[in-house]
Design a protein around this motif. Structure first.
Motif, mmCIF file in Angstrom:
data_model
loop_
_atom_site.group_PDB
_atom_site.id
_atom_site.type_symbol
_atom_site.label_atom_id
_atom_site.label_comp_id
_atom_site.label_asym_id
_atom_site.label_seq_id
_atom_site.Cartn_x
_atom_site.Cartn_y
_atom_site.Cartn_z
ATOM 1 N N PRO A 137 -22.880 -13.390 -2.023
ATOM 2 C CA PRO A 137 -21.722 -13.727 -2.866
ATOM 3 C C PRO A 137 -21.228 -12.557 -3.713
ATOM 4 C CG PRO A 137 -23.337 -15.488 -2.955
ATOM 5 C CD PRO A 137 -23.977 -14.351 -2.203
ATOM 6 N N ALA A 138 -22.142 -11.694 -4.136
ATOM 7 C CA ALA A 138 -21.730 -10.530 -4.929
ATOM 8 C C ALA A 138 -21.016 -9.489 -4.072
ATOM 9 C CB ALA A 138 -22.949 -9.902 -5.601
ATOM 10 N N VAL A 139 -21.462 -9.335 -2.828
ATOM 11 C CA VAL A 139 -20.909 -8.311 -1.953
ATOM 12 C C VAL A 139 -19.670 -8.802 -1.211
ATOM 13 C CG1 VAL A 139 -21.446 -6.908 0.080
ATOM 14 C CG2 VAL A 139 -23.121 -7.148 -1.715
ATOM 15 N N ALA A 140 -19.621 -10.090 -0.908
ATOM 16 C CA ALA A 140 -18.517 -10.637 -0.107
ATOM 17 C C ALA A 140 -17.164 -10.399 -0.762
ATOM 18 C CB ALA A 140 -18.735 -12.125 0.138
ATOM 19 N N LYS A 141 -17.129 -10.422 -2.089
ATOM 20 C CA LYS A 141 -15.865 -10.169 -2.789
ATOM 21 C C LYS A 141 -15.406 -8.725 -2.635
ATOM 22 C CE LYS A 141 -17.826 -11.749 -6.489
ATOM 23 N NZ LYS A 141 -18.164 -12.092 -7.850
ATOM 24 N N LEU A 142 -16.351 -7.833 -2.386
ATOM 25 C CA LEU A 142 -16.020 -6.413 -2.293
ATOM 26 C C LEU A 142 -15.627 -5.968 -0.885
ATOM 27 C CD1 LEU A 142 -18.959 -5.022 -4.439
ATOM 28 C CD2 LEU A 142 -16.598 -5.340 -5.147
ATOM 29 N N VAL A 143 -16.068 -6.698 0.123
ATOM 30 C CA VAL A 143 -15.871 -6.265 1.511
ATOM 31 C C VAL A 143 -14.397 -6.030 1.856
ATOM 32 C CG1 VAL A 143 -16.142 -6.939 3.936
ATOM 33 C CG2 VAL A 143 -18.051 -7.184 2.365
ATOM 34 N N PRO A 144 -13.469 -6.944 1.535
ATOM 35 C CA PRO A 144 -12.068 -6.664 1.917
ATOM 36 C C PRO A 144 -11.499 -5.402 1.266
ATOM 37 C CG PRO A 144 -12.335 -8.973 1.324
ATOM 38 C CD PRO A 144 -13.611 -8.287 0.963
ATOM 39 N N GLY A 145 -11.777 -5.185 -0.002
ATOM 40 C CA GLY A 145 -11.256 -3.994 -0.676
ATOM 41 C C GLY A 145 -11.874 -2.713 -0.148
ATOM 42 N N VAL A 146 -13.187 -2.725 0.051
ATOM 43 C CA VAL A 146 -13.869 -1.551 0.580
ATOM 44 C C VAL A 146 -13.397 -1.274 2.009
ATOM 45 C CG1 VAL A 146 -16.123 -0.616 1.229
ATOM 46 C CG2 VAL A 146 -15.874 -1.843 -0.917
ATOM 47 N N ALA A 147 -13.282 -2.320 2.813
ATOM 48 C CA ALA A 147 -12.808 -2.145 4.189
ATOM 49 C C ALA A 147 -11.381 -1.602 4.209
ATOM 50 C CB ALA A 147 -12.886 -3.467 4.948
ATOM 51 N N GLY A 148 -10.521 -2.113 3.344
ATOM 52 C CA GLY A 148 -9.144 -1.616 3.284
ATOM 53 C C GLY A 148 -9.075 -0.155 2.879
ATOM 54 N N LEU A 149 -9.872 0.222 1.892
ATOM 55 C CA LEU A 149 -9.887 1.613 1.438
ATOM 56 C C LEU A 149 -10.389 2.545 2.536
ATOM 57 C CD1 LEU A 149 -9.623 3.756 -0.793
ATOM 58 C CD2 LEU A 149 -11.964 3.163 -1.470
ATOM 59 N N PHE A 151 -10.505 1.966 5.765
ATOM 60 C CA PHE A 151 -9.550 1.964 6.871
ATOM 61 C C PHE A 151 -8.398 2.925 6.596
ATOM 62 C CE2 PHE A 151 -5.810 0.496 9.107
ATOM 63 C CZ PHE A 151 -6.284 0.361 10.402
ATOM 64 N N MET A 152 -7.849 2.877 5.393
ATOM 65 C CA MET A 152 -6.730 3.770 5.069
ATOM 66 C C MET A 152 -7.165 5.231 5.056
ATOM 67 S SD MET A 152 -4.165 1.949 5.102
ATOM 68 C CE MET A 152 -3.026 3.224 4.652
ATOM 69 N N LEU A 153 -8.374 5.509 4.553
ATOM 70 C CA LEU A 153 -8.868 6.886 4.574
ATOM 71 C C LEU A 153 -9.036 7.385 6.009
ATOM 72 C CD1 LEU A 153 -11.515 6.741 1.709
ATOM 73 C CD2 LEU A 153 -9.364 8.022 1.694
ATOM 74 N N CYS A 154 -9.520 6.505 6.891
ATOM 75 C CA CYS A 154 -9.728 6.892 8.290
ATOM 76 C C CYS A 154 -8.415 7.002 9.057
ATOM 77 C CB CYS A 154 -10.647 5.888 8.975
ATOM 78 S SG CYS A 154 -12.327 5.880 8.333
ATOM 79 N N ALA A 155 -7.486 6.136 8.762
ATOM 80 C CA ALA A 155 -6.205 6.164 9.466
ATOM 81 C C ALA A 155 -5.377 7.379 9.078
ATOM 82 C CB ALA A 155 -5.418 4.886 9.186
ATOM 83 N N THR A 156 -5.605 7.903 7.898
ATOM 84 C CA THR A 156 -4.811 9.038 7.425
ATOM 85 C C THR A 156 -5.619 10.325 7.337
ATOM 86 O OG1 THR A 156 -5.256 8.464 5.116
ATOM 87 C CG2 THR A 156 -3.270 7.539 6.109
ATOM 88 N N SER A 157 -6.731 10.408 8.047
ATOM 89 C CA SER A 157 -7.562 11.623 7.979
ATOM 90 C C SER A 157 -6.993 12.676 8.926
ATOM 91 C CB SER A 157 -9.010 11.298 8.312
ATOM 92 O OG SER A 157 -9.113 10.868 9.638
ATOM 93 N N PHE A 158 -6.305 13.607 8.375
ATOM 94 C CA PHE A 158 -5.627 14.639 9.158
ATOM 95 C C PHE A 158 -6.591 15.732 9.597
ATOM 96 C CE2 PHE A 158 -3.328 18.710 9.162
ATOM 97 C CZ PHE A 158 -2.439 18.473 10.187
ATOM 98 N N THR A 159 -7.338 16.294 8.671
ATOM 99 C CA THR A 159 -8.176 17.452 8.957
ATOM 100 C C THR A 159 -9.280 17.123 9.950
ATOM 101 O OG1 THR A 159 -7.738 18.188 6.709
ATOM 102 C CG2 THR A 159 -9.516 19.283 7.875
ATOM 103 N N LEU A 160 -9.945 15.981 9.754
ATOM 104 C CA LEU A 160 -11.033 15.606 10.662
ATOM 105 C C LEU A 160 -10.541 15.454 12.096
ATOM 106 C CD1 LEU A 160 -12.985 12.939 8.590
ATOM 107 C CD2 LEU A 160 -13.707 15.243 9.169
ATOM 108 N N VAL A 161 -9.434 14.783 12.265
ATOM 109 C CA VAL A 161 -8.917 14.552 13.617
ATOM 110 C C VAL A 161 -8.398 15.857 14.210
ATOM 111 C CG1 VAL A 161 -7.245 13.258 14.991
ATOM 112 C CG2 VAL A 161 -8.408 12.155 13.078
ATOM 113 N N LEU A 162 -7.812 16.703 13.392
ATOM 114 C CA LEU A 162 -7.318 17.983 13.894
ATOM 115 C C LEU A 162 -8.470 18.855 14.391
ATOM 116 C CD1 LEU A 162 -4.681 19.594 14.214
ATOM 117 C CD2 LEU A 162 -5.138 20.600 11.984
#
Length: 186
Positions: A137-149, A151-162
């Motif tokens: 119950p303590a972690v479940a509230k955090l999963v959507p926000g952490v996953a969203g953050l 995901f956005m970091l991975c979707a916009t990672s320019f240097t790593l993919v380059l």
């Protein structure tokens, strides 16, 4: 390109959260572990490390002439592991984002009131019941926000993919835009 961008970001997010949650649970359960504070402090390093430095370090370990492939060749492997492509991007994203997930989940677990832990101990809850009734119950509230953050970091990672993309088959939207501007002036 859009499909690959979403695919690699989704996989990176799932792996980072899937590995980060057990690590956070272990660190939360073992508060008296002697090296716990140093493990938590070391998890701050990837967050402050420049991406190019982290990428070059990953290449030094996992690259063609890296420590990992040198060991594989010494063991008699025919073909070394290729860091370039989806696997390299996933390894790099997990390197940078797993500590982030662990620290968020650990902070959520440390906010659980001490009474919950004492009540669980007095009821004789086992590890699975403790997870089900106290930790989840303590972690479940955090999963959507952490996953969203993540995901956005991975979707916009320019240097790593380059650096680790390895070509047109493993490129994201940002890298494709850069390549179009750089090489085609389009």
């Amino acid at each position: 390109i859009l499909r690959f961008t979403l695919w690699q970001a989704s996989l990176s997010t799932l792996i980072s959260i899937g590995l980060g949650l057990p690590v956070a649970l272990a660190l939360a359960r073992q508060r008296d572990f002697p090296g716990r504070i140093w493990i938590i402090r070391l998890m701050a390093v990837p967050m402050g490390l420049p991406v190019i430095v982290g990428s070059l370090g990953i290449i030094a370990i996992w690259g063609r002439q890296g420590v990992f492939n040198t060991g594989l060749l010494a063991l008699g492997a025919d073909q070394p592991f290729s860091i370039y492509g989806l696997w390299g991007i996933l390894i790099a994203h997990v390197f940078f984002n797993l500590p982030l997930a662990v620290r968020f989940f650990l902070a959520g677990l440390e906010r659980v009131p001490d009474e919950y832990w004492r009540m669980g101990a007095s009821l004789g809850l086992g590890p699975i019941s403790t997870f089900r009734f106290i930790e989840w119950p303590a972690v479940a509230k955090l999963v959507p926000g952490v996953a969203g953050l993540i995901f956005m970091l991975c979707a916009t990672s320019f240097t790593l993919v380059l650096l680790l993309g390895g070509g047109p088959a493993a490129t994201t939207i940002e890298v494709a835009i850069y390549q179009a501007l750089r090489f085609d002036f389009d």
